[in-house]
Design a protein around this motif. Structure first.
Motif, mmCIF file in Angstrom:
data_model
loop_
_atom_site.group_PDB
_atom_site.id
_atom_site.type_symbol
_atom_site.label_atom_id
_atom_site.label_comp_id
_atom_site.label_asym_id
_atom_site.label_seq_id
_atom_site.Cartn_x
_atom_site.Cartn_y
_atom_site.Cartn_z
ATOM 1 N N VAL A 68 5.574 99.151 57.699
ATOM 2 C CA VAL A 68 6.459 98.540 56.705
ATOM 3 C C VAL A 68 7.679 99.425 56.513
ATOM 4 N N TYR A 69 8.813 98.808 56.291
ATOM 5 C CA TYR A 69 10.012 99.578 55.993
ATOM 6 C C TYR A 69 10.957 98.761 55.133
ATOM 7 N N ALA A 70 11.745 99.477 54.351
ATOM 8 C CA ALA A 70 12.704 98.835 53.459
ATOM 9 C C ALA A 70 13.903 98.350 54.257
ATOM 10 N N VAL A 71 14.342 97.151 53.934
ATOM 11 C CA VAL A 71 15.526 96.565 54.540
ATOM 12 C C VAL A 71 16.521 96.354 53.412
ATOM 13 N N LYS A 72 17.757 96.040 53.716
ATOM 14 C CA LYS A 72 18.769 95.870 52.672
ATOM 15 C C LYS A 72 18.433 94.718 51.727
ATOM 16 N N ASN A 73 19.087 94.711 50.596
ATOM 17 C CA ASN A 73 18.977 93.650 49.580
ATOM 18 C C ASN A 73 17.571 93.479 49.014
ATOM 19 N N GLY A 74 16.802 94.546 48.942
ATOM 20 C CA GLY A 74 15.492 94.481 48.315
ATOM 21 C C GLY A 74 14.401 93.838 49.148
ATOM 22 N N LEU A 75 14.614 93.720 50.439
ATOM 23 C CA LEU A 75 13.602 93.130 51.315
ATOM 24 C C LEU A 75 12.741 94.221 51.938
ATOM 25 N N VAL A 76 11.502 93.867 52.261
ATOM 26 C CA VAL A 76 10.589 94.788 52.938
ATOM 27 C C VAL A 76 10.077 94.082 54.185
ATOM 28 N N ARG A 77 10.282 94.705 55.339
ATOM 29 C CA ARG A 77 9.794 94.158 56.603
ATOM 30 C C ARG A 77 8.374 94.660 56.834
ATOM 31 N N VAL A 78 7.467 93.752 57.194
ATOM 32 C CA VAL A 78 6.080 94.088 57.525
ATOM 33 C C VAL A 78 5.838 93.658 58.968
ATOM 34 N N ILE A 79 5.330 94.588 59.784
ATOM 35 C CA ILE A 79 5.040 94.304 61.189
ATOM 36 C C ILE A 79 3.570 94.606 61.454
ATOM 37 N N SER A 109 3.541 90.574 65.075
ATOM 38 C CA SER A 109 4.119 89.525 64.233
ATOM 39 C C SER A 109 4.790 90.183 63.022
ATOM 40 N N ARG A 110 5.857 89.547 62.550
ATOM 41 C CA ARG A 110 6.665 90.124 61.481
ATOM 42 C C ARG A 110 6.830 89.152 60.332
ATOM 43 N N THR A 111 7.017 89.731 59.151
ATOM 44 C CA THR A 111 7.336 88.921 57.984
ATOM 45 C C THR A 111 8.219 89.743 57.059
ATOM 46 N N LEU A 112 8.904 89.062 56.155
ATOM 47 C CA LEU A 112 9.726 89.728 55.138
ATOM 48 C C LEU A 112 9.119 89.478 53.770
ATOM 49 N N LEU A 113 8.987 90.530 52.991
ATOM 50 C CA LEU A 113 8.552 90.392 51.603
ATOM 51 C C LEU A 113 9.789 90.381 50.720
ATOM 52 N N THR A 152 6.396 99.650 76.485
ATOM 53 C CA THR A 152 6.892 99.553 75.113
ATOM 54 C C THR A 152 7.386 98.137 74.847
ATOM 55 N N THR A 153 7.340 97.761 73.592
ATOM 56 C CA THR A 153 7.857 96.472 73.158
ATOM 57 C C THR A 153 8.735 96.705 71.939
ATOM 58 N N PRO A 154 10.016 96.367 72.016
ATOM 59 C CA PRO A 154 10.867 96.512 70.831
ATOM 60 C C PRO A 154 10.360 95.605 69.719
ATOM 61 N N ILE A 155 10.293 96.144 68.508
ATOM 62 C CA ILE A 155 9.806 95.333 67.398
ATOM 63 C C ILE A 155 10.861 95.128 66.322
ATOM 64 N N ALA A 156 11.894 95.942 66.305
ATOM 65 C CA ALA A 156 12.927 95.773 65.285
ATOM 66 C C ALA A 156 14.220 96.416 65.754
#
Length: 118
Positions: free
Chosen positions: A64-75, A81-85, A36-40
């Protein structure tokens, strides 16, 4: 292919039955843990507003999952690799990939913010 059965202890209570493979059993290899590899890692706050939407979605390429303050995490599921929308000013109420099923969904993502903006 031959199968070897291992006798299990008799018990009157099914909940008391415990099977643990060990290295002392000569014809069985010990159970291996999957790689396993932790991703978040993040602490989520309780959703105090009622939301009928999904805060997490998955397709064959992305998580994809919702993060606080209107951000969306994409993995990326293959490279991790990860990015924030960015773009929503309030908490996300729904995230979803377009498509008829999870197996056939596209990489086009729709999000709805807490103020109803898409």
């Amino acid at each position: 292919m031959s199968h070897t059965s291992i006798p299990l202890p008799h018990t009157s209570s099914p909940s008391a039955l415990l099977y643990t493979p060990t290295t002392t059993t000569p014809h069985l290899k010990p159970a291996q843990q999957p790689h396993t590899t932790p991703i978040a890692h993040f602490v989520s706050s309780p959703n105090t507003t009622s939301s009928n939407g999904a805060l997490l979605d998955v397709n064959s390429s992305y998580i994809v999952y919702a993060v606080k303050n209107g951000l969306v995490r994409v993995i990326d599921r293959h490279s991790a690799s990860r990015t924030l929308l960015r773009g929503h000013s309030k908490r996300i109420g729904d995230v979803s990939f377009f498509g008829s099923s999870k197996e056939n969904s596209s990489d086009v993502l729709g999000t709805i913010g807490g103020t109803g903006d898409v």
